[in-house]
Motif scaffolding. Structure first.
Motif, PDB file in Angstrom:
ATOM      1  N   ILE A 182      29.362  28.188  34.792  1.00  0.00           N
ATOM      2  CA  ILE A 182      30.625  28.914  34.618  1.00  0.00           C
ATOM      3  C   ILE A 182      30.652  29.606  33.258  1.00  0.00           C
ATOM      4  O   ILE A 182      31.097  30.748  33.140  1.00  0.00           O
ATOM      5  N   ARG A 183      30.144  28.930  32.228  1.00  0.00           N
ATOM      6  CA  ARG A 183      30.063  29.570  30.907  1.00  0.00           C
ATOM      7  C   ARG A 183      29.183  30.806  30.959  1.00  0.00           C
ATOM      8  O   ARG A 183      29.518  31.854  30.403  1.00  0.00           O
ATOM      9  N   GLN A 184      28.034  30.691  31.627  1.00  0.00           N
ATOM     10  CA  GLN A 184      27.120  31.835  31.751  1.00  0.00           C
ATOM     11  C   GLN A 184      27.775  32.957  32.560  1.00  0.00           C
ATOM     12  O   GLN A 184      27.619  34.136  32.230  1.00  0.00           O
ATOM     13  N   PHE A 185      28.501  32.601  33.601  1.00  0.00           N
ATOM     14  CA  PHE A 185      29.199  33.596  34.411  1.00  0.00           C
ATOM     15  C   PHE A 185      30.205  34.346  33.538  1.00  0.00           C
ATOM     16  O   PHE A 185      30.245  35.577  33.549  1.00  0.00           O
ATOM     17  N   ASP A 186      31.013  33.598  32.791  1.00  0.00           N
ATOM     18  CA  ASP A 186      32.022  34.220  31.925  1.00  0.00           C
ATOM     19  C   ASP A 186      31.386  35.146  30.890  1.00  0.00           C
ATOM     20  O   ASP A 186      31.915  36.223  30.608  1.00  0.00           O
ATOM     21  N   GLU A 187      30.252  34.743  30.331  1.00  0.00           N
ATOM     22  CA  GLU A 187      29.554  35.586  29.361  1.00  0.00           C
ATOM     23  C   GLU A 187      29.014  36.858  30.012  1.00  0.00           C
ATOM     24  O   GLU A 187      29.002  37.922  29.398  1.00  0.00           O
ATOM     25  N   SER A 188      28.573  36.760  31.257  1.00  0.00           N
ATOM     26  CA  SER A 188      28.010  37.910  31.963  1.00  0.00           C
ATOM     27  C   SER A 188      29.086  38.861  32.471  1.00  0.00           C
ATOM     28  O   SER A 188      28.827  40.049  32.635  1.00  0.00           O
ATOM     29  N   ASP A 189      30.274  38.340  32.731  1.00  0.00           N
ATOM     30  CA  ASP A 189      31.376  39.154  33.257  1.00  0.00           C
ATOM     31  C   ASP A 189      32.037  39.920  32.112  1.00  0.00           C
ATOM     32  O   ASP A 189      33.138  39.595  31.661  1.00  0.00           O
ATOM     33  N   GLY A 218      35.630  41.170  32.589  1.00  0.00           N
ATOM     34  CA  GLY A 218      36.628  40.151  32.910  1.00  0.00           C
ATOM     35  C   GLY A 218      37.264  40.267  34.270  1.00  0.00           C
ATOM     36  O   GLY A 218      38.344  39.729  34.503  1.00  0.00           O
ATOM     37  N   GLN A 265      36.222  38.921  37.039  1.00  0.00           N
ATOM     38  CA  GLN A 265      35.849  37.735  37.814  1.00  0.00           C
ATOM     39  C   GLN A 265      34.751  37.978  38.840  1.00  0.00           C
ATOM     40  O   GLN A 265      34.603  37.219  39.801  1.00  0.00           O
ATOM     41  N   GLU A 271      26.588  44.723  35.178  1.00  0.00           N
ATOM     42  CA  GLU A 271      26.630  43.544  34.308  1.00  0.00           C
ATOM     43  C   GLU A 271      25.381  42.678  34.490  1.00  0.00           C
ATOM     44  O   GLU A 271      24.903  42.068  33.540  1.00  0.00           O
ATOM     45  N   LEU A 330      32.652  34.308  41.263  1.00  0.00           N
ATOM     46  CA  LEU A 330      32.468  32.960  40.731  1.00  0.00           C
ATOM     47  C   LEU A 330      32.209  31.983  41.875  1.00  0.00           C
ATOM     48  O   LEU A 330      31.358  31.109  41.777  1.00  0.00           O
TER      49      LEU A 330
END
Length: 128
Positions: free
Chosen positions: A52-59, A62, A64, A70, A93
């Motif tokens: 989830i951290r990696q997903f948030d960094e890649s998004d 923002g 979702q 990206e 996600l």
């Protein structure tokens, strides 16, 4: 001359006295960072937290989802396109979590609910 011999001897003794230190691999570094409680294994929760951290960094924007822009060159890889369940050209996600849980199950060779470094290395041999 004695100074050179003394220096050479000191260097030789230092080489024997200093313990050999192996450099950790990228995979080992990620494993250690992901092992939040330091027990030497990764639980599903720990895998999902880092994912989830990696997903948030890649998004980056923002929204979702991780779109092709990206994701960069990874967007053309089979792993990205296969996990795009709705074939939208991006990963949500939820799609990413489903993929990580399926990967977890496949890698967990002894089905104990935890991943060891050995299981991960075995699963990814030849893929690097």
């Amino acid at each position: 001359m004695r100074v050179l011999i003394a220096a050479a001897a000191a260097a030789a003794f230092a080489a024997f006295a200093a313990p050999a230190v192996a450099e950790p691999t990228d995979m080992e570094i990620v494993f250690i960072k992901s092992d939040e409680n330091g027990d030497g294994v990764l639980s599903k929760g720990e895998v999902l937290i880092i994912s989830i951290r990696q997903f948030d960094e890649s998004d980056a924007n923002g929204d979702q989802v991780i779109d092709a822009e990206e994701a960069g060159e990874i967007a053309t890889h089979v792993e990205f396109t296969d996990n795009d369940a709705d074939k939208s050209g991006s990963l949500s996600l939820e799609e990413m979590i489903e993929e990580k849980l399926a990967d977890f199950k496949a890698i967990d060779a002894d089905s104990d609910g935890f991943l060891t470094m050995e299981e991960i290395e075995t699963a990814y041999e030849g893929q690097q």
